[in-house]
Motif scaffolding. Sequence first.
Motif, mmCIF file in Angstrom:
data_model
loop_
_atom_site.group_PDB
_atom_site.id
_atom_site.type_symbol
_atom_site.label_atom_id
_atom_site.label_comp_id
_atom_site.label_asym_id
_atom_site.label_seq_id
_atom_site.Cartn_x
_atom_site.Cartn_y
_atom_site.Cartn_z
ATOM 1 N N ASP A 20 0.895 -1.154 0.000
ATOM 2 C CA ASP A 20 0.000 0.000 0.000
ATOM 3 C C ASP A 20 0.936 1.208 0.000
ATOM 4 O O ASP A 20 1.712 1.400 0.938
ATOM 5 C CB ASP A 20 -0.872 -0.027 1.253
ATOM 6 C CG ASP A 20 -1.801 1.176 1.374
ATOM 7 O OD1 ASP A 20 -1.461 2.262 0.847
ATOM 8 O OD2 ASP A 20 -2.851 1.041 2.014
ATOM 9 N N LEU A 27 1.668 -5.945 1.271
ATOM 10 C CA LEU A 27 0.437 -6.718 1.137
ATOM 11 C C LEU A 27 0.676 -8.074 0.490
ATOM 12 O O LEU A 27 -0.095 -9.001 0.676
ATOM 13 C CB LEU A 27 -0.585 -5.929 0.306
ATOM 14 C CG LEU A 27 -0.977 -4.567 0.888
ATOM 15 C CD1 LEU A 27 -1.867 -3.816 -0.071
ATOM 16 C CD2 LEU A 27 -1.660 -4.745 2.240
ATOM 17 N N ILE A 49 -5.908 -5.174 -1.692
ATOM 18 C CA ILE A 49 -5.003 -4.378 -2.521
ATOM 19 C C ILE A 49 -5.794 -3.556 -3.541
ATOM 20 O O ILE A 49 -5.370 -2.481 -3.946
ATOM 21 C CB ILE A 49 -3.945 -5.267 -3.215
ATOM 22 C CG1 ILE A 49 -2.742 -4.425 -3.635
ATOM 23 C CG2 ILE A 49 -4.530 -6.023 -4.396
ATOM 24 C CD1 ILE A 49 -1.521 -5.228 -4.014
#
Length: 146
Positions: A20, A27, A49
């Motif tokens: 992120d 992630l 995501i």
Amino acid sequence: MGTSQKKTVGFKLNWMNLRDAESGKVLWQGDDDLTLSHKEHEARVPKKILKCRSVSREINFSSEQEMKRFRLEQRVFLNSEILEEWFFEFGYVIPGSTNTWQNLIEAAAANQMIPPSLLSGNVVIETAFYDGNEEISRSKVRLYYV
């Protein structure tokens, strides 16, 4: 062995992660060598995501050969139709080096996003790595949103 074959043999993707971009939180991370083009790879990526306004992709790669203009072209296919295309340029690569390359990918507007249930298993990302106009490697990764 020609120069092109030497670059192909001497190029390796060591690992890649997706973050992120706002929080910096990783992630997804994988350490498969996605430059191996003889098979379609798979990645299981958290569906959250798709809610990120931007994603940072970090690639760590090694090259035995010098590359004067290392770059990549990426195409995102949904059910075999091109959905998006991205072009990134790294530049000069020192022979015998390991490098980390970070790119920022901006998300589409929230009202243009496709639900993860329609994307999962139907998205294939094709990545081609080049030195100038000479292709070094091409691979495909099918995404599953979990």
